[in-house]
Scaffold this active site. Structure first.
Site, PDB file in Angstrom:
ATOM      1  N   ARG A   1       0.785  -1.241   0.000  1.00 44.58           N
ATOM      2  CA  ARG A   1       0.000   0.000   0.000  1.00 44.58           C
ATOM      3  C   ARG A   1       0.815   1.288   0.000  1.00 44.58           C
ATOM      4  O   ARG A   1       0.233   2.371   0.056  1.00 44.58           O
ATOM      5  CB  ARG A   1      -0.993   0.048   1.164  1.00 44.58           C
ATOM      6  N   ASP A   2       2.137   1.216  -0.081  1.00 44.76           N
ATOM      7  CA  ASP A   2       2.929   2.454  -0.129  1.00 44.76           C
ATOM      8  C   ASP A   2       4.196   2.243  -0.957  1.00 44.76           C
ATOM      9  O   ASP A   2       5.295   2.603  -0.536  1.00 44.76           O
ATOM     10  CB  ASP A   2       3.270   2.920   1.289  1.00 44.76           C
ATOM     11  N   VAL A   3       4.017   1.660  -2.147  1.00 47.83           N
ATOM     12  CA  VAL A   3       5.151   1.422  -3.045  1.00 47.83           C
ATOM     13  C   VAL A   3       5.522   2.759  -3.689  1.00 47.83           C
ATOM     14  O   VAL A   3       4.697   3.408  -4.328  1.00 47.83           O
ATOM     15  CB  VAL A   3       4.803   0.380  -4.128  1.00 47.83           C
TER      16      VAL A   3
END
Length: 197
Positions: free
Chosen positions: A57-59
């Protein structure tokens, strides 16, 4: 990951190296071959995460670390979500937009609980744009301007903006599609596509 005394914890390895955001900040956009190798490594890491039932969820480039060995590692699982828990898990907060605006998939911006492996593929595609062009895929003076550009899908074609090969530009266009079903089916598919370039 687990809990102790009623408190959740997440234990991660220390990864020595520079973030790809730092590399781009100091060196500018990366040559296609270097960006492709970094994205292949990241796709392998994301596939392992997805097979474990987790979504990052935070690439983004600042969560991709280039080790001295030349290998790129996916780091910072602080916003990870379990896909096996039947919805939100204790691993993250709920009810807020989670992730970094320039790199989150449209469905994740609407509801972070809708983030899937396809959302991470989107983040990797947006990161590839940053690595190749030397700047984030969406820019604006305010968060609202960035969010509006993200909703409109205003990323530049890589073959026109930085001379990337057409096959790479086509893959990144698919990875950053506003429609999750139009993206590559898995991080492994992304890695295999990049291996042929």
């Amino acid at each position: 990951a687990g809990s102790m005394g009623g408190r959740p914890f997440l234990l991660m390895d220390w990864v020595e190296g520079r973030t790809l955001a730092d590399v781009v900040r100091s060196d500018g956009g990366l040559p296609p071959a270097r960006a492709i190798q970094a994205a292949r490594d990241a796709a392998c890491g994301l596939q392992a995460l997805h097979e474990a039932g987790l979504v990052h969820r935070d690439v983004k480039p600042s969560n991709l670390v280039l080790r001295s060995s030349g290998e790129t590692c996916v780091v910072d699982l602080g916003l990870v979500r379990s896909t096996r828990s039947g919805g939100d898990s204790w691993l993250t907060m709920t009810g807020d937009v989670l992730g970094t605006l320039c790199y989150i998939a449209p469905e994740q911006m609407v509801d972070p609980r809708r983030a899937t492996a396809a959302s991470d593929v989107y983040g990797l595609g947006a990161s590839l744009i940053h690595l190749l062009v030397g700047r984030p895929p969406f820019e604006g003076r305010t968060g609202l301007e960035v969010a509006a550009a993200l909703r409109r899908g205003e990323t530049a074609r890589l073959d026109r903006s930085c001379g990337a090969p057409h096959a790479l530009a086509d893959l990144v266009d698919r990875m950053t599609s506003a429609e999750p079903r139009r993206r590559p089916g898995s991080a492994r598919e992304v890695e295999q596509s990049l291996a042929g370039m």
